[in-house]
Design an enzyme around this catalytic site. Structure first.
Site, PDB file in Angstrom:
ATOM      1  N   TRP A  25     -27.323  39.575 103.321  1.00 54.48           N
ATOM      2  CA  TRP A  25     -25.993  39.358 102.837  1.00 54.48           C
ATOM      3  C   TRP A  25     -25.098  38.249 103.449  1.00 54.48           C
ATOM      4  CZ3 TRP A  25     -21.337  43.660 103.810  1.00 54.48           C
ATOM      5  CH2 TRP A  25     -20.227  43.260 103.414  1.00 54.48           C
TER       6      TRP A  25
ATOM      7  N   ARG B  78     -14.164  41.231 107.854  1.00 59.38           N
ATOM      8  CA  ARG B  78     -14.115  42.322 108.881  1.00 59.38           C
ATOM      9  C   ARG B  78     -12.739  42.272 109.363  1.00 59.38           C
ATOM     10  NH1 ARG B  78     -19.182  40.468 112.545  1.00 59.38           N
ATOM     11  NH2 ARG B  78     -18.083  38.388 112.150  1.00 59.38           N
TER      12      ARG B  78
ATOM     13  N   TYR C 139     -24.079  38.728  96.579  1.00 63.66           N
ATOM     14  CA  TYR C 139     -24.048  38.123  97.891  1.00 63.66           C
ATOM     15  C   TYR C 139     -24.137  36.468  97.738  1.00 63.66           C
ATOM     16  CZ  TYR C 139     -25.676  42.499  99.704  1.00 63.66           C
ATOM     17  OH  TYR C 139     -25.848  43.970  99.959  1.00 63.66           O
TER      18      TYR C 139
ATOM     19  N   LYS D 123     -20.410  42.147 121.370  1.00 64.91           N
ATOM     20  CA  LYS D 123     -19.528  40.864 121.418  1.00 64.91           C
ATOM     21  C   LYS D 123     -18.351  40.937 120.856  1.00 64.91           C
ATOM     22  CE  LYS D 123     -24.433  38.752 121.043  1.00 64.91           C
ATOM     23  NZ  LYS D 123     -25.249  38.245 120.112  1.00 64.91           N
TER      24      LYS D 123
ATOM     25  N   GLN E 178     -30.790  34.928 115.969  1.00 64.65           N
ATOM     26  CA  GLN E 178     -30.423  36.359 115.681  1.00 64.65           C
ATOM     27  C   GLN E 178     -31.490  37.078 115.135  1.00 64.65           C
ATOM     28  OE1 GLN E 178     -27.039  35.954 113.414  1.00 64.65           O
ATOM     29  NE2 GLN E 178     -25.711  35.624 115.261  1.00 64.65           N
TER      30      GLN E 178
ATOM     31  N   ALA F 206     -28.872  38.608 109.756  1.00 60.25           N
ATOM     32  CA  ALA F 206     -29.067  37.360 110.791  1.00 60.25           C
ATOM     33  C   ALA F 206     -28.594  36.012 110.184  1.00 60.25           C
ATOM     34  CB  ALA F 206     -30.371  37.275 111.216  1.00 60.25           C
TER      35      ALA F 206
ATOM     36  N   GLN G 168     -30.224  53.513  99.729  1.00 60.17           N
ATOM     37  CA  GLN G 168     -29.758  52.381 100.531  1.00 60.17           C
ATOM     38  C   GLN G 168     -27.971  52.782 100.863  1.00 60.17           C
ATOM     39  OE1 GLN G 168     -28.621  47.808 101.301  1.00 60.17           O
ATOM     40  NE2 GLN G 168     -30.418  48.215 100.201  1.00 60.17           N
TER      41      GLN G 168
ATOM     42  N   LEU H 158     -25.812  47.809 112.801  1.00 56.46           N
ATOM     43  CA  LEU H 158     -25.228  47.177 113.844  1.00 56.46           C
ATOM     44  C   LEU H 158     -23.544  47.279 113.499  1.00 56.46           C
ATOM     45  CD1 LEU H 158     -27.383  44.253 114.646  1.00 56.46           C
ATOM     46  CD2 LEU H 158     -27.128  46.502 116.080  1.00 56.46           C
TER      47      LEU H 158
ATOM     48  N   ARG I 122     -21.537  46.005 111.116  1.00 52.76           N
ATOM     49  CA  ARG I 122     -21.197  44.456 110.838  1.00 52.76           C
ATOM     50  C   ARG I 122     -20.983  43.578 112.280  1.00 52.76           C
ATOM     51  NH1 ARG I 122     -18.331  45.748 105.092  1.00 52.76           N
ATOM     52  NH2 ARG I 122     -19.390  47.821 104.861  1.00 52.76           N
TER      53      ARG I 122
END
Length: 328
Positions: free
Chosen positions: A22, A243, A58, A230, A301, A296, A191, A222, A224
């Site tokens: 994505w 986000r 995406y 972090k 990543q 990633a 999913q 994770l 997003r």
């Protein structure tokens, strides 16, 4: 070492860490660097990440094109392509989903639509962008309330008969919808979003999948990026990054999450791994979770995500993390 799991009721074996493409498409993530994304997919593949999950929406085709470019020199039978259908930005039909902007910052409207002709058209477009003649797992992206389920899944069944699709799955379906759709076509997977701080699917959907032998592909394990450690209150997101407005990225929730992460950090330090790696390893140890989709934007990543499978957690360590997560 990478691990592989067979999706039950199929002969499709997928890497436990699957590359989630994505963010690679840039859309809603504040743009992307195409070369970085291609390198990320190839770096992951070198470490055994053979499965890649993408979708037409995406980047409005960008992510699928990037995936196609990244795998063009791979042996096709050594990579598993998972893509989706049922979100249209190019015409207005079905259930309106939301307003958005494309990578060129132009306004677009997204519709959830999975009518028969649309499914078949979308599959043809995905095959072209991916540069392949078949899709390993074809998943409806979101339920479409405007089309009968049997119409949608009969169309996917036809694609399977034609050899353009190997297996069918769903995304974001609850147990009731899965059962209904399964009357038309054998579904091998669902999913759904799952993470340490977002476990609603453990109440009903995952138990249903366990009972019915359906694979669970956990997306946003994770959360997003929130569970990388972090993100802190006041974190500034790039323009176009979705986000910034999500409930999980508001200061109170970030604070609570970081307390959880501080509690499990000593275990990550003890293992010599990052928080992200510990979180991914824990995720695929959860009952019913078959694989975790990890995104990633660059090779570093991607490598970090893949190496999370090198971690061994004892039963006691898993219990410890479970207790911290339950307390959250």
């Amino acid at each position: 070492m990478m691990e592989y799991r067979l999706l039950e009721n199929s002969d499709l074996s997928v890497s436990v860490i699957t590359f989630g493409a994505w963010a690679a498409g840039g859309w809603m993530w504040g743009s992307t660097d195409r070369n970085d994304a291609i390198e990320a997919i190839r770096a992951a593949y070198d470490l055994g990440v053979t499965s890649i999950d993408t979708a037409p929406i995406y980047g409005q085709g960008t992510s699928e094109e990037i995936v196609g470019e990244a795998i063009k020199d791979f042996r096709r039978d050594e990579v598993q392509l998972l893509t989706k259908f049922g979100m249209r930005w190019d015409f207005a039909e079905g259930a309106f989903a939301f307003h958005s902007k494309n990578n060129q910052e132009e306004a677009i409207e997204i519709y959830k639509f999975a009518g028969k002709d649309s499914v078949i058209y979308e599959c043809e477009q995905s095959l072209k962008r991916l540069g392949t003649d078949y899709i390993d797992l074809y998943q409806i992206h979101w339920p479409d309330s405007t089309t009968p389920l049997d119409e949608t899944f009969e169309a996917v069944g036809r694609l399977i008969e034609q050899g353009k699709v190997r297996y069918a799955g769903v995304c974001n379906y609850d147990a009731k919808l899965m059962e209904e759709a399964g009357r038309t076509l054998n579904l091998v997977s669902n999913q759904i979003p799952f993470s340490m701080v977002n476990r609603g699917v453990e109440e009903e959907t995952i138990p249903y999948c366990i009972k019915q032998n359906k694979a669970v592909l956990a997306y946003s394990p994770l959360e997003r990026g929130l569970l990388t450690g972090k993100i802190h209150p006041g974190y500034s997101f790039k323009s176009g990054d979705h986000r910034a407005n999500l409930p999980h990225f508001q200061p109170d929730f970030i604070d609570r999450t970081n307390i959880l992460l501080e509690r499990i950090k000593p275990l990550a330090d003890d293992k010599g791994v990052t928080l992200s790696q510990l979180v991914l390893r824990w995720t695929v140890e959860r009952p019913g979770i078959t694989i975790a989709l990890a995104g990633a934007r660059n090779a570093q990543q991607a490598v970090e995500n893949a190496k999370s499978m090198n971690i061994n957690l004892t039963d006691d360590e898993i219990e410890f993390v479970n207790a911290v997560v339950d307390a959250f």
